[in-house]
Each structure stands twice: as C-alpha cells, then as structure tokens.
Motif scaffolding. Structure first.
Motif, PDB file in Angstrom:
ATOM      1  N   ALA A   3       0.849  -1.187   0.000  1.00 37.24           N
ATOM      2  CA  ALA A   3       0.000   0.000   0.000  1.00 37.24           C
ATOM      3  C   ALA A   3       0.883   1.235   0.000  1.00 37.24           C
ATOM      4  O   ALA A   3       1.911   1.277   0.670  1.00 37.24           O
ATOM      5  CB  ALA A   3      -0.901   0.004   1.227  1.00 37.24           C
ATOM      6  N   GLY A   7      -2.138   4.413  -3.746  1.00 36.01           N
ATOM      7  CA  GLY A   7      -2.988   3.258  -3.978  1.00 36.01           C
ATOM      8  C   GLY A   7      -2.307   1.960  -3.632  1.00 36.01           C
ATOM      9  O   GLY A   7      -1.518   1.890  -2.706  1.00 36.01           O
ATOM     10  N   SER A  25      -9.277  -1.279  -0.395  1.00 37.25           N
ATOM     11  CA  SER A  25      -8.819   0.095  -0.634  1.00 37.25           C
ATOM     12  C   SER A  25     -10.008   1.059  -0.599  1.00 37.25           C
ATOM     13  O   SER A  25      -9.935   2.131   0.003  1.00 37.25           O
ATOM     14  CB  SER A  25      -8.097   0.145  -1.985  1.00 37.25           C
ATOM     15  OG  SER A  25      -7.872   1.461  -2.354  1.00 37.25           O
ATOM     16  N   ALA A  29      -9.698   3.991   2.048  1.00 37.03           N
ATOM     17  CA  ALA A  29      -9.169   5.240   1.493  1.00 37.03           C
ATOM     18  C   ALA A  29      -9.760   6.503   2.133  1.00 37.03           C
ATOM     19  O   ALA A  29      -9.017   7.431   2.463  1.00 37.03           O
ATOM     20  CB  ALA A  29      -9.355   5.257  -0.027  1.00 37.03           C
ATOM     21  N   ARG A  33      -6.926   8.731   3.556  1.00 33.25           N
ATOM     22  CA  ARG A  33      -6.571   9.771   2.588  1.00 33.25           C
ATOM     23  C   ARG A  33      -7.835  10.543   2.190  1.00 33.25           C
ATOM     24  O   ARG A  33      -8.364  10.373   1.096  1.00 33.25           O
ATOM     25  CB  ARG A  33      -5.921   9.121   1.356  1.00 33.25           C
ATOM     26  CG  ARG A  33      -5.208  10.094   0.442  1.00 33.25           C
ATOM     27  CD  ARG A  33      -4.216   9.360  -0.457  1.00 33.25           C
ATOM     28  NE  ARG A  33      -4.822   8.298  -1.241  1.00 33.25           N
ATOM     29  CZ  ARG A  33      -5.255   8.439  -2.501  1.00 33.25           C
ATOM     30  NH1 ARG A  33      -5.140   9.591  -3.105  1.00 33.25           N
ATOM     31  NH2 ARG A  33      -5.776   7.418  -3.146  1.00 33.25           N
ATOM     32  N   THR A  35     -10.297  13.162   0.714  1.00 34.94           N
ATOM     33  CA  THR A  35     -10.140  14.067  -0.421  1.00 34.94           C
ATOM     34  C   THR A  35     -10.935  15.346  -0.175  1.00 34.94           C
ATOM     35  O   THR A  35     -11.879  15.362   0.615  1.00 34.94           O
ATOM     36  CB  THR A  35     -10.654  13.417  -1.713  1.00 34.94           C
ATOM     37  OG1 THR A  35     -12.002  12.989  -1.487  1.00 34.94           O
ATOM     38  CG2 THR A  35      -9.805  12.226  -2.111  1.00 34.94           C
ATOM     39  N   GLY A  49     -17.494   7.179  -1.301  1.00 40.94           N
ATOM     40  CA  GLY A  49     -16.355   6.523  -0.651  1.00 40.94           C
ATOM     41  C   GLY A  49     -16.501   6.503   0.862  1.00 40.94           C
ATOM     42  O   GLY A  49     -16.245   5.485   1.511  1.00 40.94           O
TER      43      GLY A  49
END
Ligand code: PRE
Length: 132
Positions: A3, A7, A25, A29, A33, A35, A49
């Motif tokens: 990882a 990605g 993932s 995600a 992480r 966004t 997500g």
C-alpha cells in the motif's frame, strides 16, 4: 501487495485477490486519505467513498453488538443501558464536533437499535452475514 500514498500495487495477484484489494482500498481510502473535491461529481464520488467506509464499520459494529448481547445477563432491547449509550455519544461528540450532540444521539440511537434488532433476529435463528 503493497500500500502506498497513491494506492495499491499488486504483483502476480489473481483476479480474486485484485478484487479483494480494490474493495479493501475503497473501504479504507476515505479514512487514511480524505479528499477535498471541488466539483459536484467529485463530491458525490467522495461521499460514496465515505459511505462505503461507514457501511463497513456499521456491519462490524452490528456484529460486535450481537456478540455482547450473548454475554450480558439480559441481552437485546430488554437489556438496554442508557448510561452506556450516553457515554458512547459523549465520546463520539469529541470526534464529530460539527454534528450537534442531539443529532449524534439520534444517529447512535438508530445504530444501536439496528444492532439490537439484528441480534434478536440472530436469536431467532436467522444467521447474520457477519458473526463474531
Ligand atoms: O454495551 C452494551 O451493553 C451493549 O449491549 C451494546 C450497546 C451498543 O450497541 O453499543 C447496545 C445496547 C446498550 O444499550 C448499550 C450499548
């Protein structure tokens, strides 16, 4: 498999492993992480997500709540513990300062009831998808 910030890299993995890694993932995600999208479509995608992560956590929470019902002297809706529920909301409020505490209490009340409903269905021999 490794990882990284951008990605996942998969060396020599089969289609099933690639699919599992993609799903893992997608679930992680938004947590590792987040966004900051600046388009409508980007916002919708980011929300989807986060919802994938929320659904994953809800599924795990329902399984844990089912397990604790089997360990309590009185489980299910009959064994509700308002002090414990208030402590859960207070602890979460510190991590969700933008959500008013009464809103958080309604959300968690619904989550807790869904867990207890699932536990009582399980007692009625309807095997849940997740069981710890
Ligand atoms: O901790 C417990 O005693 C539970 O039964 C779990 C749980 C929960 O889902 O968090 C469910 C019902 C109780 O009212 C309090 C908490």
């Amino acid at each position: 498999m490794a990882a990284g910030a951008a990605g996942l890299w998969l060396d020599g993995a089969g289609a099933a492993a690639v699919g599992q890694a993609r799903e893992a993932s997608a679930r992680l995600a938004p947590l590792v992480r987040p966004t900051v999208p600046d388009t409508f479509a980007g916002c919708r995608e980011a929300i989807d997500g986060v919802d994938a992560a929320v659904a994953t956590l809800l599924e795990h929470r329902v399984a844990l709540a089912g397990r604790v019902q089997r360990l309590k002297p009185v489980g299910g809706h009959a064994g509700r513990d308002p002090r414990r529920e208030a402590a859960i909301v207070a602890a979460m409020a510190a991590r969700a300062p933008s959500v008013p505490v009464d809103g958080l209490a309604r959300i968690m009340g619904a989550v807790i009831e869904a867990g207890l409903d699932a536990a009582e269905r399980d007692e009625a021999d309807e095997t849940p998808v997740w069981r710890l």
